[in-house]
Design an enzyme around this catalytic site. Structure first.
Site, short mmCIF file in Angstrom:
data_model
loop_
_atom_site.label_atom_id
_atom_site.label_comp_id
_atom_site.label_asym_id
_atom_site.label_seq_id
_atom_site.Cartn_x
_atom_site.Cartn_y
_atom_site.Cartn_z
N LYS A 112 46.28 47.76 41.48
CA LYS A 112 46.34 47.69 42.85
C LYS A 112 47.67 47.60 43.41
CE LYS A 112 41.91 45.28 43.73
NZ LYS A 112 41.31 43.91 44.03
N GLN A 126 41.99 37.66 45.09
CA GLN A 126 41.09 38.20 44.07
C GLN A 126 40.02 37.64 43.62
OE1 GLN A 126 41.65 41.53 42.91
NE2 GLN A 126 39.93 41.44 41.20
N ASP A 134 39.49 43.43 52.38
CA ASP A 134 38.49 43.56 51.53
C ASP A 134 37.15 43.59 52.45
OD1 ASP A 134 38.85 43.45 48.74
OD2 ASP A 134 39.55 41.30 48.45
N1 GUN Z 1 36.63 41.27 42.43
C1 GUN Z 1 36.00 42.39 41.88
N2 GUN Z 1 36.14 43.30 43.02
C2 GUN Z 1 36.96 42.78 43.98
C3 GUN Z 1 37.22 43.36 45.17
O1 GUN Z 1 37.05 44.49 45.47
N3 GUN Z 1 38.10 42.62 45.91
C4 GUN Z 1 38.51 41.35 45.37
N4 GUN Z 1 39.32 40.53 46.23
N5 GUN Z 1 38.13 40.69 44.35
C5 GUN Z 1 37.33 41.53 43.46
#
Ligand code: GUN
Length: 306
Positions: free
Chosen positions: A53, A97, A120
């Site tokens: 990311k 996350q 998100d």
């Molecule tokens: N864990 C797995 N996919 C995601 C996501 O799209 N966002 C976040 N914050 N955690 C994740």
């Protein structure tokens, strides 16, 4: 193989290019979008995702930072960090996350993130808006899947769509988005009776159950579009040999890394009957980060009324 391969990587590249253009436009107005990512603990998959990311932000000109808290961090420490980011007017996007290490309850901390910076789309305000059909921030993976289907010419209005898996991150928002696009949506899960028969109704089947190769030819109507969200690390050589017969690259990867990534769909078998299918890797995965970049720029614009 009959199925057309839906190229998520190509669609993700197009989204990134669009986002880079938007970042450029914002720069002309003196705005430089900024994302802050919080990683708690040392889950290896989460580390990889978070690093990816940050790198993707850099590539399109979005500023980003990562906050690593140790696995044993207390809830107070995490809550204080989120509060500090919420209070910083220079921050456009905040991403926590998932999953959090035990005993921290992910949902309790997602609730603390400012909904205007919830890139998100996991805050209850954004979840509610999505289900009312007036989306604000839409979770990145399902948003990317809709863009992939659109750009691939897969019709959604009037289609029978089946979503396998009911997670907050993919399954539930996916169903809401398909419904908003006038598909007839069925959600199913590990306790669904006669799962194969339900899935076989689908013109569009989204598999997000987290079980390697759960979806077989018995689950797929001939000609259906099959979207595989699964990212399962598989280390069983016999299973890999059965799923990818004659695939020397997979065998080599397994020998080298100790695992290979397998989706929720038995790709080789299903590709023979489906009309279109996403591979793993290279299908849905790249779309998630592209969606995050888009949401971050959208947050930067909206917070300034642009
Ligand atoms: N864990 C797995 N996919 C995601 C996501 O799209 N966002 C976040 N914050 N955690 C994740």
């Amino acid at each position: 193989m009959n199925a057309r391969i839906l190229d998520g990587a190509a669609v993700a590249a197009a989204i990134r290019e669009r986002v880079a253009g938007q970042v450029h436009e914002l720069a002309a107005r003196g705005v430089s979008p900024r994302l802050e990512v919080i990683l708690v603990g040392d889950d290896p998959a989460s580390r990889v995702y978070v690093a990816a990311k940050g790198k993707a932000c850099l590539q399109v000109g979005i500023r980003s930072g990562t906050h690593n808290l140790p696995a044993g961090a207390g809830g107070d420490e995490l809550a204080a960090l989120i509060a500090a980011l919420n209070a910083d007017p220079d921050v456009d996007g905040i991403l926590l996350q998932m999953p959090l290490p035990k005993p921290l309850d992910g949902r309790a901390f997602l609730d603390l993130i400012d909904p205007a910076r919830d890139v998100d789309g996991f805050h209850p305000t954004n979840v509610g808006l999505l289900h009312q059909g007036r989306p604000a921030f839409v979770p990145c993976t399902p948003a990317g899947i809709v863009e992939l289907l659109d750009r691939s010419g897969v019709a959604l209005t009037g289609a029978r769509a089946v979503v396998l898996g009911r997670s907050e991150i993919v399954g539930k928002p996916m169903a809401a988005l398909l419904l908003a696009r006038h598909a007839t949506v069925t959600m199913c899960h590990s306790r669904t009776a006669d799962l194969a028969a339900v899935c076989r109704e689908a013109d569009v089947l989204v598999a997000a159950a987290g079980k390697p190769a759960l979806v077989t030819v018995a689950h797929v109507k001939p000609g259906a579009a099959v979207i595989d969200v699964g990212v399962n690390r598989v280390d069983d050589a016999a299973l890999v040999a059965r799923l990818y017969p004659g695939d020397a690259e997979r065998q080599g990867q397994l020998a080298k890394r100790g695992y290979t990534l397998v989706g929720d769909v038995d790709f080789t078998a299903v590709a023979a009957v489906a009309g279109a299918i996403t591979p793993v890797p290279g299908g849905v995965g790249p779309l998630t980060i592209a969606g995050l970049l888009q949401n971050t720029v959208t947050a930067a614009r909206r917070r300034r009324g642009l």
